[in-house]
Design an enzyme around this catalytic site. Structure first.
Site, PDB file in Angstrom:
ATOM      1  N   ASP A 367       0.788  -1.171   0.159  1.00 32.16           N
ATOM      2  CA  ASP A 367       0.015   0.145   0.190  1.00 32.16           C
ATOM      3  C   ASP A 367       1.058   1.402  -0.168  1.00 32.16           C
ATOM      4  O   ASP A 367       0.176   2.339  -0.068  1.00 32.16           O
ATOM      5  CB  ASP A 367      -0.953  -0.103   1.225  1.00 32.16           C
ATOM      6  CG  ASP A 367      -0.230  -0.018   2.504  1.00 32.16           C
ATOM      7  OD1 ASP A 367       1.192  -0.652   2.367  1.00 32.16           O
ATOM      8  OD2 ASP A 367      -0.904   0.258   3.638  1.00 32.16           O
ATOM      9  N   ASP A 402       9.653   9.489   9.371  1.00 29.62           N
ATOM     10  CA  ASP A 402       9.477   8.090   9.401  1.00 29.62           C
ATOM     11  C   ASP A 402      10.332   7.555   8.279  1.00 29.62           C
ATOM     12  O   ASP A 402      10.665   8.050   7.258  1.00 29.62           O
ATOM     13  CB  ASP A 402       8.234   7.541   8.603  1.00 29.62           C
ATOM     14  CG  ASP A 402       7.565   6.302   8.830  1.00 29.62           C
ATOM     15  OD1 ASP A 402       7.799   5.586  10.197  1.00 29.62           O
ATOM     16  OD2 ASP A 402       7.603   5.696   7.709  1.00 29.62           O
ATOM     17  N   GLU A 431      13.429   8.547  12.794  1.00 32.33           N
ATOM     18  CA  GLU A 431      12.718   7.276  13.139  1.00 32.33           C
ATOM     19  C   GLU A 431      13.568   6.230  12.529  1.00 32.33           C
ATOM     20  O   GLU A 431      12.904   5.508  11.489  1.00 32.33           O
ATOM     21  CB  GLU A 431      11.181   7.013  13.118  1.00 32.33           C
ATOM     22  CG  GLU A 431      10.656   5.655  13.496  1.00 32.33           C
ATOM     23  CD  GLU A 431      10.617   4.630  12.286  1.00 32.33           C
ATOM     24  OE1 GLU A 431      10.277   3.250  12.553  1.00 32.33           O
ATOM     25  OE2 GLU A 431      10.609   5.103  11.180  1.00 32.33           O
ATOM     26  N   LYS A 541      -2.297   0.227  13.760  1.00 30.57           N
ATOM     27  CA  LYS A 541      -1.856   0.697  12.548  1.00 30.57           C
ATOM     28  C   LYS A 541      -3.146   0.625  11.412  1.00 30.57           C
ATOM     29  O   LYS A 541      -3.076   1.087  10.278  1.00 30.57           O
ATOM     30  CB  LYS A 541      -0.615   0.340  12.065  1.00 30.57           C
ATOM     31  CG  LYS A 541       0.677   0.804  12.688  1.00 30.57           C
ATOM     32  CD  LYS A 541       1.799   0.161  12.103  1.00 30.57           C
ATOM     33  CE  LYS A 541       1.923   0.116  10.640  1.00 30.57           C
ATOM     34  NZ  LYS A 541       3.542  -0.263  10.187  1.00 30.57           N
TER      35      LYS A 541
END
Length: 683
Positions: A367, A402, A431, A541
């Protein structure tokens, strides 16, 4: 033939790399000063160097701190390290944000050299008169030099010189007058230096508190206030207005930052279902990290969460509670993100013409399309800069980035440098759970802080090694944020350690690092993993999660009160909010970790200098009771003086008990009761 140089103008040292006193390996210096070391306003910076010279004269060393305007702001006497290492270390403390610098001076300690030689020779009845005369001359000269700037020291030097030169007194009395504690104290205040040599000055970037201090709390706004229809089982998403009701509880626990996963529209194409399944039902919300749909991209807000006005109200509500909002910056796209159509060159196209989706073997993210920064770096960079500026305008000053290690390092250096030049108070958290070289490079590139390997350091030996690394070896470029869990990370230690494991990890994170964080559900001891993975089952999530925090706390099944206590202790003790002041201590038990954090708080016009010292003794085995003996390094604690019986008073901050402790102390820690002592030395 060329004329010979005038010998009176000849200096053979010109152009050489070594000064009169060699100074090498100055730290914290990053690649010879190409990148600045990191500092925080009011936080101690540990400066070290190797300083030596030929012969046997005694040396001294000083750390110098220069303010952004170039003026000298502080000079701190350095102390020698391990014998034979020629290492010296000291602490400087920048007072405010800006581009500071520091240097090291090495010098011959004239007084210490004379005092040592005098005692040795006079005790051996060698050169007695000469040594006394040299001491008289040295201290007499010092008295004149100190008169203007250190009059009290000048008086001490003058009296000592007079006594040293008084031949009517016996030798021992004359020597004692030149070497007593009064003279030694005066020399500390006004050192007698010769051959002073200064290193180059090296950059030190000092940033605001949030760059290196703070407690973070992560939650999904869509889950806060989400409701499930009792008959159909369908969910109604929470939004910014319902999520704002959670903010007072987060603030009451003592957190400083509320971190939100991506709040943008979520893609429909290849949307993931519950537990990362490949097929999503029509009501499944999908992963927030699959950014972009027909509703917009990185500059938009998911319609279920509300409007820009709702977001602004959420930020304001957080700020009113002294919370900052951290927003996720995930530079990736869902297949139906507007960029995928408008700018296919920003992605990687495979040989069959399809765009490559993200993979982190064995994980696959069908995705998500990762971005390719090599095809059109100018166009993609300009668009991302626009996005970040936009959210800064909307009140965001902290970004949790991220997977930054999957993007070029040059890009982060450019983006963070550009944003911080415009808005210096913007903070970026990396991260990045990846190779050490990449994590170090991201720190150099500008990231103010980073996730860390702490998550997987569980044994006493692992923790000792890692705490030394982050507080000493990497502190110049890497500020670790000790997150105890994330939506992706539920370690075996937490899966099988029970409530004691959650308590132990919170103690370790909150007490050892000035930065720590937790993801919602940690306080409820959520510990069940999806089979074969390190992720929570029914992962938030991919779906909504309904938690009743208040009911759990009322039933005594919440860690929230203990987390509140930890954050209260942190706010009350400045020593816990510095990174470089950690010292390890010995424990006879192989599962009990002992460390201290010590800070000297400088005097102000109304408050005298004080010392804040915390000792943490923690059983890292969540399954057992441990006992043994702590052997403290008293030098690291900088005790002003012990009681006649060699003890000092400590206040136990978890239970409220008060004890007398000394160098060696018995402990007994039951993981299922209180797995740790958090002790404050009463000064």
């Amino acid at each position: 033939m060329a004329d010979s140089a005038d010998p009176r103008e000849f200096d053979p040292r010109q152009g050489l790399r070594f000064g009169r006193i060699p100074i090498t390996n100055v730290q914290p210096v990053l690649e010879d000063g190409k990148f600045p070391a990191k500092g925080i306003r009011g936080a101690d910076v540990r400066v070290s160097a190797v300083v030596f010279r030929e012969g046997h004269d005694v040396l001294g060393a000083t750390a110098l701190l220069f303010a952004p305007d170039g003026s000298e702001a502080q000079r701190a006497r350095m102390v020698p390290g391990a014998k034979g290492s020629d290492a010296w270390h000291g602490v400087v403390t920048p007072a405010y944000e800006g581009n500071w610098s520091f240097a090291v001076e090495g010098w011959t300690d004239l007084y210490a050299t004379w005092a040592h030689n005098a005692q040795v020779k006079i005790n051996a009845d060698v050169d007695v008169d000469v040594m006394l005369a040299e001491g008289e001359l040295l201290l007499g000269k010092a008295a004149k030099e100190a008169k203007a700037t250190a009059p009290e020291a000048a008086k001490v030097f003058k009296q000592a010189a007079r006594t040293l030169g008084d031949s009517s007194l016996n030798t021992n009395d004359r020597l004692a007058a030149g070497t007593d504690k009064t003279v030694r104290a005066a020399v500390v205040h006004f050192p007698l230096r010769d051959l002073v040599t200064r290193s180059a000055a090296f950059p030190l970037l000092v940033e605001r508190d949030a760059a290196g201090r703070g407690a973070w709390y992560e939650f999904f706004p869509r889950s806060e206030g989400a409701t499930r229809h009792p008959e159909t089982g369908e969910w109604t998403s929470g939004n910014f207005r319902t999520a704002s009701h959670r903010l007072p509880a987060v603030a009451a626990m003592g957190f400083d930052v509320v971190y939100l996963p991506p709040i943008h529209p979520i893609g429909v194409i290849n949307r993931k279902g519950p537990n990362n399944s490949l097929v999503a039902g029509p009501a499944d919300p999908g992963s927030p990290w699959a950014i972009g749909s027909a509703d917009g991209g990185h500059d938009a807000i998911h319609p279920d969460l509300g409007s820009l006005t709702d977001f602004a109200a959420f930020v304001q509500a957080a700020n009113d509670l002294d919370l900052e909002v951290a927003l996720d910056l995930a530079l990736q796209c869902a297949p139906d993100h507007p960029w995928a159509t408008a700018h296919p060159e920003w992605f990687t196209t495979r040989v069959d013409g399809t765009i490559a989706y993200a993979e982190n073997p064995p994980k696959k993210y069908q995705d998500i399309y990762p971005l390719n920064f090599d095809n059109d770096p100018a166009g993609l960079g300009t668009e991302i800069l626009r996005i970040v500026r936009l959210w800064v305008e909307r009140g965001v000053r902290i970004f949790r980035v991220d997977n930054p290690h999957t993007k070029p390092v040059w890009f982060w250096e450019w983006l963070i440098g550009t944003i911080n030049a415009e808005t210096p108070d913007v903070v970026f958290l990396a991260e990045a759970f990846t190779r050490p070289a990449m994590m170090a490079a991201l720190g150099r590139a500008g990231f103010q802080q980073s996730y860390s390997y702490f998550t997987w350091r569980n044994t006493k030996e692992e923790l000792e090694e890692y705490l030394v690394h982050v507080s000493r070896e990497s502190a110049g470029y890497f500020r670790p944020n000790f997150f105890v869990n994330t939506p992706d990370i539920l370690t075996e230690y937490l899966q099988y350690g029970g409530p004691a494991a959650f308590k132990i990890r919170a103690i370790l994170a909150a007490m050892s690092s000035p930065l720590w964080g937790m993801y919602a559900g940690y306080e409820l001891y959520e510990h069940v993993a999806r089979p074969g993975s390190e992720e929570n089952i029914d992962n938030e999530k991919y779906q909504y999660k309904d938690r009743d925090f208040a009911a759990a706390e009322a039933a005594g099944k919440s860690l929230s009160p203990f987390v509140t206590l930890l954050n209260t202790i942190r706010r009350a003790h400045p020593a816990l909010l510095d990174l470089q002041n950690l010292s390890l201590h010995e424990s006879s038990d192989p599962a009990t970790l002992v460390f201290s954090k010590h800070k000297v708080i400088a005097a102000t016009a109304t408050v005298p200098e004080r010392k804040d010292t915390i000792i943490v003794v923690v059983n890292v085995d969540p399954h057992s009771m441990r006992e043994g003996e702590v052997n403290l390094d008293l030098d690291a604690l900088e005790l002003d003086g012990l009681s006649p019986d060699g003890t000092f008073i400590v206040d136990e901050l978890i239970t409220g008990a008060t004890w007398n402790w000394g160098k060696k102390n018995y402990f007994r820690l039951d993981a299922h009761m209180e797995p740790a002592h958090i002790l404050h030395i009463r000064r």
